[in-house]
Design a protein around this motif. Structure first.
Motif, PDB file in Angstrom:
ATOM      1  N   VAL A 117       0.837  -1.203   0.000  1.00  0.00           N
ATOM      2  CA  VAL A 117       0.000   0.000   0.000  1.00  0.00           C
ATOM      3  C   VAL A 117       0.872   1.253   0.000  1.00  0.00           C
ATOM      4  CG1 VAL A 117      -1.647   1.353   1.359  1.00  0.00           C
ATOM      5  CG2 VAL A 117      -2.010  -1.100   1.041  1.00  0.00           C
ATOM      6  N   GLN A 118       1.932   1.243   0.807  1.00  0.00           N
ATOM      7  CA  GLN A 118       2.806   2.418   0.842  1.00  0.00           C
ATOM      8  C   GLN A 118       3.416   2.672  -0.542  1.00  0.00           C
ATOM      9  OE1 GLN A 118       6.291   2.264   3.394  1.00  0.00           O
ATOM     10  NE2 GLN A 118       6.510   4.482   3.406  1.00  0.00           N
ATOM     11  N   LEU A 120       2.276   1.726  -3.535  1.00  0.00           N
ATOM     12  CA  LEU A 120       1.266   2.169  -4.497  1.00  0.00           C
ATOM     13  C   LEU A 120       0.876   3.623  -4.245  1.00  0.00           C
ATOM     14  CD1 LEU A 120      -1.003  -1.018  -4.598  1.00  0.00           C
ATOM     15  CD2 LEU A 120       0.730  -0.312  -6.266  1.00  0.00           C
ATOM     16  N   SER A 121       0.743   3.955  -2.964  1.00  0.00           N
ATOM     17  CA  SER A 121       0.341   5.310  -2.612  1.00  0.00           C
ATOM     18  C   SER A 121       1.391   6.331  -3.061  1.00  0.00           C
ATOM     19  CB  SER A 121       0.109   5.389  -1.106  1.00  0.00           C
ATOM     20  OG  SER A 121      -0.143   6.702  -0.708  1.00  0.00           O
ATOM     21  N   VAL A 158      -4.475  -0.852  -8.899  1.00  0.00           N
ATOM     22  CA  VAL A 158      -4.704  -0.226  -7.594  1.00  0.00           C
ATOM     23  C   VAL A 158      -6.188  -0.279  -7.212  1.00  0.00           C
ATOM     24  CG1 VAL A 158      -4.513   1.897  -6.252  1.00  0.00           C
ATOM     25  CG2 VAL A 158      -2.708   1.283  -7.851  1.00  0.00           C
ATOM     26  N   LYS A 162      -7.769  -2.167  -4.046  1.00  0.00           N
ATOM     27  CA  LYS A 162      -8.560  -1.430  -3.057  1.00  0.00           C
ATOM     28  C   LYS A 162      -9.951  -2.074  -2.922  1.00  0.00           C
ATOM     29  CE  LYS A 162     -10.382   2.711  -3.843  1.00  0.00           C
ATOM     30  NZ  LYS A 162     -10.418   4.183  -4.024  1.00  0.00           N
ATOM     31  N   ILE A 165      -9.756  -5.066  -0.777  1.00  0.00           N
ATOM     32  CA  ILE A 165      -9.636  -4.734   0.651  1.00  0.00           C
ATOM     33  C   ILE A 165     -11.001  -4.307   1.190  1.00  0.00           C
ATOM     34  CG2 ILE A 165      -8.559  -3.200   2.350  1.00  0.00           C
ATOM     35  CD1 ILE A 165      -6.130  -2.990   0.522  1.00  0.00           C
ATOM     36  N   MET A 166     -11.701  -3.481   0.413  1.00  0.00           N
ATOM     37  CA  MET A 166     -13.044  -3.021   0.808  1.00  0.00           C
ATOM     38  C   MET A 166     -13.962  -4.220   1.029  1.00  0.00           C
ATOM     39  SD  MET A 166     -13.933   0.427   0.352  1.00  0.00           S
ATOM     40  CE  MET A 166     -13.055   1.891  -0.171  1.00  0.00           C
ATOM     41  N   ILE A 169     -12.731  -6.339   4.322  1.00  0.00           N
ATOM     42  CA  ILE A 169     -13.033  -5.841   5.667  1.00  0.00           C
ATOM     43  C   ILE A 169     -14.454  -5.300   5.753  1.00  0.00           C
ATOM     44  CG2 ILE A 169     -10.645  -5.416   6.352  1.00  0.00           C
ATOM     45  CD1 ILE A 169     -10.941  -2.553   5.753  1.00  0.00           C
ATOM     46  N   GLY A 170     -15.116  -5.175   4.620  1.00  0.00           N
ATOM     47  CA  GLY A 170     -16.532  -4.810   4.647  1.00  0.00           C
ATOM     48  C   GLY A 170     -17.391  -5.988   5.100  1.00  0.00           C
ATOM     49  N   VAL A 183      -7.117  -0.245   8.616  1.00  0.00           N
ATOM     50  CA  VAL A 183      -6.803   0.805   7.653  1.00  0.00           C
ATOM     51  C   VAL A 183      -5.867   1.866   8.249  1.00  0.00           C
ATOM     52  CG1 VAL A 183      -7.767   2.641   6.236  1.00  0.00           C
ATOM     53  CG2 VAL A 183      -8.916   0.436   6.361  1.00  0.00           C
ATOM     54  N   LEU A 186      -2.108   1.338   8.272  1.00  0.00           N
ATOM     55  CA  LEU A 186      -1.417   1.449   6.991  1.00  0.00           C
ATOM     56  C   LEU A 186      -0.901   2.882   6.815  1.00  0.00           C
ATOM     57  CD1 LEU A 186      -4.047  -0.424   4.783  1.00  0.00           C
ATOM     58  CD2 LEU A 186      -1.789  -1.288   5.439  1.00  0.00           C
TER      59      LEU A 186
END
Lengths: 341, 470
Positions: A117-118, A120-121, A158, A162, A165-166, A169-170, A183, A186
Motif C-alpha cells: 500500500v505504501q 502504491l500510494s 490499484v 482497493k 480490501i473493501m 473488511i466490509g 486501515v 497502513l
C-alpha cells in the motif's frame, strides 16, 4: 477490558486445573511439552501464541486486577473463575482467534500489505522514491517480486486491490473497530499511520487491548481471504499458515521415530533428556492423529485413563494416577492427548 | 563545468557544493587521509558518497551506530544506488553468506566495529579492491568523545591490513583532544583537516534557572502553548516525555512522545507524522533525532542538563536546518546537575562490577548490555587494575564535563561564545539574536502560536482507504 475477557475465557477453559502462569505461557506460545499438551487437553488452540511480546509484568498486573475485582480466585496453586467471572464471560462476544495456525505470522501478512500500500500510494503521488516503513528485508524481497509479477503499474491494479480490501473488511465478520485498526495502521504518501498509543487513546482502551483486537482482525482477515474473491490479497497470505505445527526439535525427533528408533535411543542420539523426547511425543501426538501410540500404551490402558478422567471430571495427572498406579505419567499424558484429538 | 560538479548535479541533484565539501572530496579522490568535522545536516554524507563515483573499487564505511547505518543505507537506496549493503548483526546467517560471497558487487559496504574481528569478513575484504575507508562518527573512537565506543578501537589494528588505503574520518563534533585521538587511532600521518565551525548563527540560546520542578513544568507548558513550533522538547526520562505529551495534548497541542521503549514501527510513525507536519511537538528522550529529516524545526527545549556539551550541541543542532531564526531554550533547577551526573554514570561500571567481571565468566553477571560490551573489550587489552583506574578517570572527567556545562549556563558570559570556546573556536560574528546573556529579543525569535484548536479526528475507514489508494 478485552484482554481481561480473553484471560477469563482462558482461565475458564483450564477448569481450575492449572497454575496462574499457565495462561501466560499459552498466550506467549511457549513451545514446551506442557503448554503444547495443554492446548490439546483443554482445547485452547485459538489462544495459542496469540501475543508473544506479552511480558510477565504486564500479565501479573492483569491477573491482580482480576483477583481484586473477584472475577477469579486462587485455590492452592491453581486459579479459577468465580461466579462473577463466569457471568462476565457469558455476556461477552466470542473472540475469533486462530492462534494455533497463525502463531504471529499474521503480522508478516500485514507487513507485506503495508509495504504494498505504501508503494502504491507513493507511486500515485508520482514519488517513486521513498523510505519504506517496513524494514524487514525478507518482506522487501517478497513485495518486490509481488509487485513485478502482478504488473502493478497496469491500469486498474490499484483500484482492484482497493476493491478487494473493501470487500474483505466490509464483510460482516468484522466490527467497525477492526476495520479502522486495519486501515489506520497502513501508511501512504503524506498519510502516516497511527501509533498504538494514538489508537488506544482514540478508543479509550489500553494499548494491549487495541493490539489484541488488531490481531483478531488479522485472524478474521486471513480466514476470510479467498483465492477467487481476493486474488491479489490471497498471494500475500503465502506461507502464513503454519503447515506442520511442530517445533523444530520435535520435528527432528519425529523423523527419528519414522526411522524406527525408540525414545531411549533418540534421547541418546540427540543428547537430550528422556523427558524432552517424551514431551516431543506428546507434541507429535497432538499434531498428528495417525501417529502410532501403541509402542507406548495399549488400547485397554488408554480407555481406562479416559474413563477415569471422564468419571472424575479431571485432567490432573496425579488424581488420575492414583487410580491407575501401574501407568506412568507419560502414558497418562499420551492417553489424555489422544482423547482430545 | 568540472567533473565533480557534474556528478553532484547528475547523481545527487544539487546545483552547487557547500562550504568545504569540494576541497574535502578532492583530497579523498587524491588518496589523502582526511578528517572532516561538520555539524549534522551540513552535507556530511556527500563527502563519502560522491568520491565513490569517481574512483574504482568499493567504499567501506565503519559506523558504530546501527540506526544511523540503516538511515544511510536507505538514503543511498532512495538515490537509486542499489549496490549498497550493511553487514552487521541484524543480517541472518543466509543473508550474510550471500553478501560475503558477492562482496565485490557492492559499491558501498557499511559495517559495524564488531564485524572487524570477523575473520571470514576480513578474508573476503582482502580479495576485493577497496577505494577508501570511512570512519563515521569518529568521535566515538576517543574516550574523550561524548559517545565513546571502546569496541570502535578495534579499527586501529584492523587498519594495519590496509596500509595503502586512505581513510576519511567524519564527525559532527570534536575537541582538539578528540581529534588527536582520532589521528593516532587511525594511523593518520598528515591528514587534510577540515573543521567547519560548530556555530549556528540562526539558533539563539536561552537558559533559565528556576526554583523547582513545578516552575519548570509551568514555564515549559506556558512556552509551548503560546509560541510556535515545530519543536522538540528533550526530557531526561521516558516517563517525563509521556507526562509532558499528556499535559500538552490536554491543552490542545498536536503532540506525541518518543522514546526507545516504543516499538520500532511506532517510532517510525511518530517521525513521519512530525516530518509531515501532522505533529507540532515531540516530547522525547535523546533517542529522538537521528535520521530525522526536517528542516523547519523552530524550537528545541531542554528540561534538564544534558550529560555533555557535545550532546547538548548535537541536540540543539536539530533546529534551523533551513537557516531561519530558531531558539534553543533550557530550563533547570540547582539540583539538576546531580541528576545529570547520576544519569551519565548509569552505564559506567562500579569498581566492584569490574572486579567481578574480571574474576568470573562474563555471562554470569547481570550488567547493562553496553556496560558488558565495554568491559569485554577492556578485558582483552587491560589488566583489572588498569581498567578500574581507567573508569575512575573517565568518571572524573565526566563529572568535570557536566560541571563545565553547568557553569557555562550559570555564569554571566555569552552562551554561544562559551560553546565555541569549548571546541577551541572563537566567535567571529555575533548574530543579532545571540543569547539571553548578551542580546536577544524574544519577539524577533518566536512567533505567537496560532490558536487553532485541534478538533478530534473521527476515524473513517472507507474515507481513509480512499485517501491511501485512489
Amino acid at each position: 477490558m478485552f484482554f481481561h475477557q480473553i484471560l477469563l475465557l482462558v482461565i475458564h477453559k483450564f477448569r481450575g486445573e492449572r497454575s496462574s502462569t499457565a495462561p501466560f505461557y499459552l498466550l506467549k506460545g511457549k513451545k514446551s511439552g506442557q503448554t503444547i499438551q495443554d492446548v490439546t487437553y483443554f482445547n485452547l488452540h485459538s489462544f495459542f501464541s496469540l501475543y508473544s511480546k506479552l511480558s510477565m509484568e504486564e500479565y501479573k498486573d492483569e491477573i491482580s486486577t482480576l483477583l481484586a475485582n473477584e472475577y477469579i480466585k486462587s485455590n492452592e496453586s491453581t486459579i479459577l473463575l468465580t461466579e462473577k467471572g463466569l457471568h462476565q464471560i457469558k455476556s461477552m462476544r466470542k473472540p475469533m482467534y486462530n492462534g494455533w495456525i497463525y502463531r504471529g505470522n499474521e503480522h508478516i501478512f500485514f507487513s507485506r500489505l503495508e509495504l504494498v500500500v505504501q508503494t502504491l500510494s507513493y507511486f500515485q503521488a508520482s514519488e517513486n522514491k521513498f523510505v519504506p516503513n517496513q524494514k524487514d528485508q525478507t518482506v522487501h524481497q517478497f513485495v518486490r517480486t509481488y509487485l513485478i509479477e502482478n504488473d502493478f503499474k497496469k491500469p486498474g491494479f490499484v483500484v482492484s486491490l482497493k476493491q478487494q480490501i473493501m470487500d474483505l473488511i466490509g464483510s460482516s465478520s468484522f466490527e467497525d473497530i477492526h476495520r479502522e485498526l486495519f486501515v489506520y495502521r497502513l501508511s501512504g504518501y503524506d498519510k502516516s499511520g497511527l501509533t498504538w498509543e494514538q489508537l488506544a487513546r482514540y478508543y479509550n482502551k489500553s494499548v494491549l487491548d487495541v493490539k489484541l483486537l488488531f490481531i483478531e482482525c488479522l485472524h478474521i482477515a486471513l480466514h476470510t481471504i479467498n483465492a477467487e474473491k481476493h486474488p491479489d490479497l490471497y498471494i500475500l497470505t503465502k506461507d502464513i499458515e503454519v503447515v506442520t505445527p511442530l517445533t523444530e526439535s520435535a520435528m527432528k525427533t519425529n523423523l527419528l521415530f519414522e526411522k524406527g528408533y525408540s525414545i531411549e535411543e533418540i534421547a541418546q542420539m540427540r543428547s537430550l533428556k528422556k523427558n524432552t523426547i517424551e514431551d516431543h511425543v506428546i507434541e507429535i501426538v497432538s499434531a498428528n492423529r495417525h501417529f502410532p501410540i501403541y509402542p507406548f500404551i495399549s488400547n485397554d490402558q488408554l480407555n481406562r485413563v479416559l474413563q477415569i478422567s471422564h468419571e472424575f471430571q479431571t485432567k490432573k495427572l496425579k488424581v488420575i494416577r492414583d487410580h491407575v498406579p501401574d501407568l506412568s505419567f507419560f502414558q497418562i499424558r499420551i492417553a489424555l492427548t489422544k482423547g482430545e484429538t | 563545468m568540472d567533473r565533480l560538479t557534474e556528478v553532484l548535479q547528475q547523481k545527487f541533484g544539487y546545483s552547487a557544493f557547500r562550504d568545504g565539501q569540494k576541497e574535502i572530496i578532492e583530497q579523498v579522490i587524491a588518496g589523502k587521509d582526511v578528517i572532516a568535522i561538520l555539524p549534522t545536516g551540513m552535507g556530511k554524507s556527500l563527502l563519502f558518497q560522491l568520491p565513490a563515483y569517481l574512483v574504482e573499487g568499493t567504499v567501506v564505511i565503519v559506523s558504530p551506530l546501527l540506526s544511523l547505518m540503516q538511515d544511510q543505507v536507505e538514503q543511498l537506496k532512495i538515490m537509486g544506488e542499489k549496490r549498497v549493503v550493511a553487514i552487521n548483526s541484524f543480517l541472518s546467517f543466509e543473508e550474510k553468506e550471500f553478501v560475503l560471497r558477492n562482496l565485490s558487487t557492492f559499491k558501498f559496504i557499511f559495517t559495524s566495529p564488531e564485524m572487524l574481528q570477523n575473520e571470514r569478513f576480513n578474508r573476503m575484504l582482502s580479495t576485493i579492491q577497496i577505494a577508501y575507508i570511512v570512519a563515521d562518527e569518529a568521535h566515538c573512537i576517543s574516550q574523550w568523545g561524548f559517545d565513546f565506543r571502546p569496541d570502535y578501537l578495534r579499527i586501529s589494528s584492523w587498519l594495519k591490513s590496509f596500509k595503502e588505503t586512505n581513510v576519511l574520518a567524519l564527525t559532527a563534533t570534536a575537541t582538539k583532544k578528540v581529534v588527536s585521538d582520532i589521528k593516532s587511532t587511525l594511523h593518520m600521518k598528515e591528514p587534510y583537516e577540515f573543521i567547519h565551525s560548530i556555530d549556528r548563527p540562526s539558533i539563539a540560546y536561552e537558559v533559565k534557572e528556576l526554583e523547582n520542578q513545578q516552575e519548570k513544568v509551568q514555564w515549559i507548558i506556558g512556552r509551548i502553548t503560546t509560541t510556535n513550533g515545530p519543536g522538540i522538547l528533550y526530557t531526561q526520562s521516558r516517563k517525563k516525555s509521556e507526562f509532558y505529551a499528556e499535559e500538552l495534548r490536554n491543552r490542545g497541542i498536536r503532540v506525541a512522545f518518543y522514546h526507545a521503549k516504543m516499538e520500532q514501527d511506532d517510532r517510525i510513525l511518530i517521525q513521519q507524522q512530525f516530518q509531515q507536519g501532522k505533529l507540532d511537538w515531540v516530547c522525547a528522550t535523546n533517542a529522538f533525532g537521528m535520521g530525522i529529516h526536517k528542516d523547519n524545526i523552530r524550537q528545541i527545549i531542554h528540561d534538564h542538563i544534558p550529560t555533555s556539551i557535545a550532546s547538548y550541541v548535537q541536540e540543539v543542532g536539530r533546529a534551523a536546518r533551513d537557516g531561519n531564526q530558531s531558539l534553543a531554550s533550557l530550563v533547570y533547577t540547582s539540583s539538576d546537575v546531580e541528576q545529570a551526573y547520576y544519569v551519565a554514570m548509569q552505564d559506567f561500571p562500579e569498581d566492584a562490577d569490574i572486579q567481578l567481571f574480571y574474576r568470573s565468566e562474563s555471562t554470569e553477571i547481570q550488567l547493562p548490555e553496553t556496560t558488558t560490551r565495554i568491559l569485554s573489550y577492556w578485558k582483552e587489552v587491560l589488566s583489572e587494575q588498569e581498567t578500574i583506574d581507567l573508569f575512575r578517570n573517565i568518571k572524573q572527567k565526566k563529572w568535570l564535563e557536566i560541571q563545565s556545562l553547568f557553569s557555562l549556563f550559570q555564569n554571566d558570559l555569552c552562551i554561544r561564545e562559551q560553546l565555541l570556546n569549548n571546541f577551541d573556536e572563537y566567535l567571529e560574528k555575533r548574530p543579532s539574536n545571540c543569547c539571553n546573556v548578551c542580546s536577544f529579543d524574544i519577539r524577533d525569535v518566536l512567533e505567537q502560536r496560532n490558536q487553532t484548536e485541534v478538533e478530534k479526528q473521527q476515524l473513517n475507514w472507507v474515507y481513509r482507504l480512499n485517501e491511501l489508494l485512489h
